[in-house]
Design an enzyme around this catalytic site. Structure first.
Site, PDB file in Angstrom:
ATOM      1  N   CYS A  70      -5.250   1.611  -0.729  1.00  8.67           N
ATOM      2  CA  CYS A  70      -6.576   1.043  -0.457  1.00  8.67           C
ATOM      3  C   CYS A  70      -7.160   0.449  -1.734  1.00  8.67           C
ATOM      4  O   CYS A  70      -6.851   0.906  -2.835  1.00  8.67           O
ATOM      5  CB  CYS A  70      -7.544   2.104   0.048  1.00  8.67           C
ATOM      6  SG  CYS A  70      -7.041   2.990   1.518  1.00  8.67           S
ATOM      7  N   ASP A  71      -8.012  -0.531  -1.544  1.00  8.17           N
ATOM      8  CA  ASP A  71      -8.796  -1.026  -2.670  1.00  8.17           C
ATOM      9  C   ASP A  71     -10.115  -1.549  -2.144  1.00  8.17           C
ATOM     10  O   ASP A  71     -10.155  -2.188  -1.079  1.00  8.17           O
ATOM     11  CB  ASP A  71      -8.072  -2.140  -3.427  1.00  8.17           C
ATOM     12  CG  ASP A  71      -8.801  -2.467  -4.727  1.00  8.17           C
ATOM     13  OD1 ASP A  71      -8.612  -1.719  -5.695  1.00  8.17           O
ATOM     14  OD2 ASP A  71      -9.585  -3.431  -4.746  1.00  8.17           O
ATOM     15  N   SER A  72     -11.196  -1.270  -2.853  1.00  8.05           N
ATOM     16  CA  SER A  72     -12.527  -1.697  -2.421  1.00  8.05           C
ATOM     17  C   SER A  72     -13.202  -2.515  -3.511  1.00  8.05           C
ATOM     18  O   SER A  72     -13.084  -2.206  -4.699  1.00  8.05           O
ATOM     19  CB  SER A  72     -13.409  -0.476  -2.114  1.00  8.05           C
ATOM     20  OG  SER A  72     -12.853   0.311  -1.097  1.00  8.05           O
ATOM     21  N   GLY A 107      -9.588  -3.181   1.356  1.00 10.69           N
ATOM     22  CA  GLY A 107      -8.257  -3.581   1.811  1.00 10.69           C
ATOM     23  C   GLY A 107      -7.409  -2.350   2.054  1.00 10.69           C
ATOM     24  O   GLY A 107      -7.500  -1.368   1.306  1.00 10.69           O
TER      25      GLY A 107
END
Length: 199
Positions: A70-72, A107
């Protein structure tokens, strides 16, 4: 089936644990700035998905498992911003976002591994509108002094001290925390894994 979380985020781990999953945490060590610099004119969604995929692919896989990366990042007035890193950057960012709204984009990439090989993958992004409150100067300085906003996307949380300064959200709250449960369930389904097998 074992789930590997390719993230050192305690907030993501907490969301998964509260939802009945005890993942194995493996940190990717991906150079996020270098990866973003290598992308050719990406959309905000493409940026966070590329980062999530790189993280999922970088960690060590078991023979049979599912890996989630994940990436924010916060999209605010056309600018995509990640972790502030310093109190000075966080202070300036909060002075810009106070009383306004932004989109927290996360994501997600799910890899299904069988026989030690990635046999299927699915990626997507989730966007949630965040309406920011206006902390007083005293409140902002106290918040910065805790160190919390320095190491989180956009410089705020909704599940920690930052929750005092968020007036509301429109969308999935778990996505703002860092991992969207509804989107993750859909991505797991796309790679042939029922979320209930992870409980």
């Amino acid at each position: 089936m074992r789930l590997i979380l390719a993230s050192q985020s305690p907030a993501r781990l907490s969301v998964l644990r509260a939802a009945g999953v005890e993942p194995v945490v493996r940190v990717s060590g991906v150079d996020e700035d270098a990866l973003v610099a290598s992308l050719a004119d990406p959309t905000p969604e493409e940026t966070v998905v590329a980062l999530s995929a790189a993280k999922a692919e970088a960690v060590e896989h078991d023979d049979e498992c599912v890996v989630i990366g994940c990436d924010s990042m916060l999209l605010f007035e056309g600018e995509l911003v990640g972790k502030p890193g310093t109190a000075e950057v966080a202070r300036e960012r909060w002075r810009r976002i106070a009383g306004k709204s932004g989109a927290l984009i996360t994501g997600h990439t799910v890899l299904r591994v069988s026989g030690g090989v990635v046999v299927d993958r699915a990626s997507a992004a989730e966007s949630t509108t965040v309406r920011f409150g206006t902390p007083t100067d005293e409140e902002l300085e106290a918040y910065l002094a805790t160190g919390e906003p320095l190491h989180v996307a956009g410089g705020f949380t909704i599940d920690g001290l930052g929750g005092w300064f968020v007036d509301g959200i429109e969308g999935d709250h778990t996505s703002v925390i860092g991992i969207s449960l509804p989107l993750t369930r859909r991505l797991l389904g796309q790679v042939g894994v029922a979320v209930s097998t992870l409980w």
